[in-house]
Design an enzyme around this catalytic site. Structure first.
Site, PDB file in Angstrom:
ATOM      1  N   LYS A  75      39.366  44.555  62.038  1.00 41.64           N
ATOM      2  CA  LYS A  75      40.552  44.128  61.287  1.00 41.64           C
ATOM      3  C   LYS A  75      41.809  44.477  62.086  1.00 41.64           C
ATOM      4  O   LYS A  75      41.839  45.506  62.770  1.00 41.64           O
ATOM      5  CB  LYS A  75      40.565  44.802  59.909  1.00 41.64           C
ATOM      6  CG  LYS A  75      41.656  44.288  58.974  1.00 41.64           C
ATOM      7  CD  LYS A  75      41.536  44.862  57.574  1.00 41.64           C
ATOM      8  CE  LYS A  75      42.650  44.386  56.651  1.00 41.64           C
ATOM      9  NZ  LYS A  75      42.547  44.914  55.283  1.00 41.64           N
ATOM     10  N   SER A 150      42.507  41.828  51.286  1.00 39.18           N
ATOM     11  CA  SER A 150      43.240  41.433  52.461  1.00 39.18           C
ATOM     12  C   SER A 150      42.373  41.286  53.719  1.00 39.18           C
ATOM     13  O   SER A 150      42.839  40.709  54.702  1.00 39.18           O
ATOM     14  CB  SER A 150      44.326  42.471  52.751  1.00 39.18           C
ATOM     15  OG  SER A 150      43.756  43.716  53.046  1.00 39.18           O
ATOM     16  N   SER A 174      40.206  45.564  49.208  1.00 44.17           N
ATOM     17  CA  SER A 174      40.309  44.633  50.335  1.00 44.17           C
ATOM     18  C   SER A 174      39.076  44.471  51.206  1.00 44.17           C
ATOM     19  O   SER A 174      39.043  43.579  52.055  1.00 44.17           O
ATOM     20  CB  SER A 174      41.484  45.026  51.222  1.00 44.17           C
ATOM     21  OG  SER A 174      42.660  44.511  50.672  1.00 44.17           O
TER      22      SER A 174
END
Ligand code: GLN
Length: 507
Positions: A75, A150, A174
């Protein structure tokens, strides 16, 4: 590669071990898949295939590092040495960390090969990956829909066969919610189990890093790679790595399951309810006992989270001034004299830089958080939110004397359409209703696929039995629905075992 979801770490490790596959070919295969679909998915902020194949000819199978040679995605809020890490934000554009997050360093030490940094909601604030400065990520099962957020880029990458493993961060869902929307497995470890060193902070009392994979066993492997003592994170509970494989296949006939009652909630989609009821019936036959549970503070959690998280944001993001990274405002061009000794000018400079560097959701959170912490409002908002958090923790602590695992949906709805929740921020926040209590109480939780729903031409969906994966090229509209399991802090052993037992009979 003949479809989505077929990259499994364990299976690949076995092929590498047998010599049936060389990592060079595996990485090339992933590269091809990225070339084929990335323009439609936008899962990656940048690709690092060049690095992934560096010195690959020297690779040799090493039994101590069984996953060596396997690709992964990181990420974009997790620092990677020498590779830009911008949290999908203009304000960090061009930031190249000189060091690696502990999680990334451990993945590399284990021999995993980084193939890219994944798209995300800016600074992890959002539930759809639409609040990214680099454009939204699309759901691989239906590119008209969101992948969740997210960590939507991470989930979409795994779901579309770009890599068998991606890391995400979970502050309030997330990792789990995008995993649910993309039909993957997403694990949020106990707060304090995995080092946050090198994770660009969102809300430090809630942030945890967790893996997104295609199987529960792969999630367990990934957790074993990244957990363990780390002197760089003082909030880490310094405990040795565990071996989840000692018990993961032992079934769950000794575990008491608590079912979060969702039948009353009109904000839960009927297909989610239907799918959840089916899953509850399955647990009834496999757990030691099943009982309905209710959490009295449940309805206050969303409001409390959206005070506490922004409050921490307002302080964590105060450091970004848009001077070292990202495009900064040129005051001269606006006809002003630049005098760095004059506070007014400097403030103006900061204000403008921050105003143009942060997107609308991040700006909203900073303002909300600053307001909630300001004198006169601190008691009314921040302190009350903390009281809700304490009450929730106490309630959950008590619950663990009656049940070992709590099951609930991961999301109130199946993956929603792009742009359907960005108009009204409150609408977007609703997506988090089932994933906040774990974060607020510091409990581990996992989302596994709990069913599929089919969309007909009118966009109306109904539950379908088939769980077969589709090839991206010949795909039919079928959307995953997540099932969430939660346990008491540091009970990942039970969590993974229960999830694995469910998965064994459902996938
Ligand atoms: N959707 C939640 C939020 O916007 C949680 C995000 C996260 O876990 N990073 O705050």
């Amino acid at each position: 590669m003949d479809g989505l979801n077929d990259l499994k770490m364990e299976k690949l490790a076995d092929e590498l071990k047998r010599g049936a596959l060389h990592p060079r070919n595996l990485i090339q295969q992933c590269n091809k898949q990225v070339d084929r679909i990335e323009s439609a998915i936008n899962a990656l902020n940048r690709e690092t295939f060049d690095r992934a194949v560096a010195r690959i000819d020297e690779w040799q199978y090493d039994p101590a590092r069984p996953f060596s040679g396997i690709p992964y995605v990181q990420k974009d809020n997790i620092c990677t040495t020498g590779i830009a890490t911008d949290c999908s934000s203009m304000i960090l554009q061009g930031f190249v960390p000189p060091y690696a997050a502990t999680v990334d360093a451990r993945a590399l030490q284990a021999g995993f090969r980084l193939i890219g940094k994944s798209n995300m909601d800016e600074f992890s604030m959002g539930s759809s990956t639409e609040y990214s400065a680099w454009g939204p990520t699309m759901n691989p099962w239906d590119t008209g829909r969101v992948p969740g957020g997210s960590s939507g880029g991470s989930a979409a990458a795994v779901a579309s066969g770009m890599a068998p493993l991606a890391f995400g961060s979970d502050t309030g869902g997330s990792v789990r919610q995008p995993a649910a929307f993309c039909g993957c497995v997403g694990l949020r470890p106990t707060y304090g189990r995995v080092s946050r060193w090198g994770l660009i902070a969102f809300a430090s009392s809630l942030d945890q890093i967790g893996p997104i994979t295609n199987t529960v066993r792969d999630a367990a492997h990934a957790l074993m790679v990244i957990e363990g003592p780390d002197e760089f994170d003082s909030t880490l509970v310094q405990r040795p790595k565990e071996n989840y494989f000692e018990t993961i296949e032992n079934g769950m006939s000794d575990l008491r399951v608590g079912v979060l009652d969702v039948s009353f909630a009109d904000w839960v989609d009927t297909r989610v309810k239907e799918s959840f009821e089916k899953n509850v019936a399955w647990f009834d036959g496999h757990a030691k006992s099943l009982q309905e549970i209710s959490i009295k503070s449940f309805d206050m959690i969303l409001a409390a989270y959206y005070i506490i998280a922004p409050a921490e944001v307002s302080s964590n993001l105060a450091r970004f001034d848009g001077i070292q990274y990202g495009p900064s405002v040129d005051l001269k061009e606006e006809g002003k004299e630049v005098d760095e000794n004059t506070a007014a000018d400097l403030m103006d400079f900061y204000r403008k830089n921050r105003g143009q560097g942060f997107g609308p959701e991040v700006t909203r959170r900073i303002m909300l958080g600053t307001f909630a912490l300001s004198s006169g409002y601190y008691d009314a908002y921040y302190q009350r939110a903390q009281k809700v958090r304490s009450r929730l923790r106490a309630e959950m602590d008590k619950l663990w004397t009656d049940v070992d695992v709590i099951i609930s949906p991961t999301s109130p709805t199946p993956p929603f359409m792009l742009e359907s929740a960005t108009v009204d921020p409150y609408e977007m926040y609703q997506a988090d209703r089932f994933v906040l209590m774990q974060a607020m109480a510091g409990c581990p939780a996992i989302s596994v696929n709990g069913g599929w729903t089919e969309i007909d031409d009118d966009g109306v969906t109904k539950l379908v039995k088939s769980k077969r994966r589709n090839c991206f090229g010949k795909y039919t509209k079928r959307l995953p629905i997540g099932l969430q399991l939660t346990t008491a802090p540091f009970m990942e052993g039970n969590l993974l075992r229960a999830a694995r037992t469910f998965e064994r009979e459902h996938v």
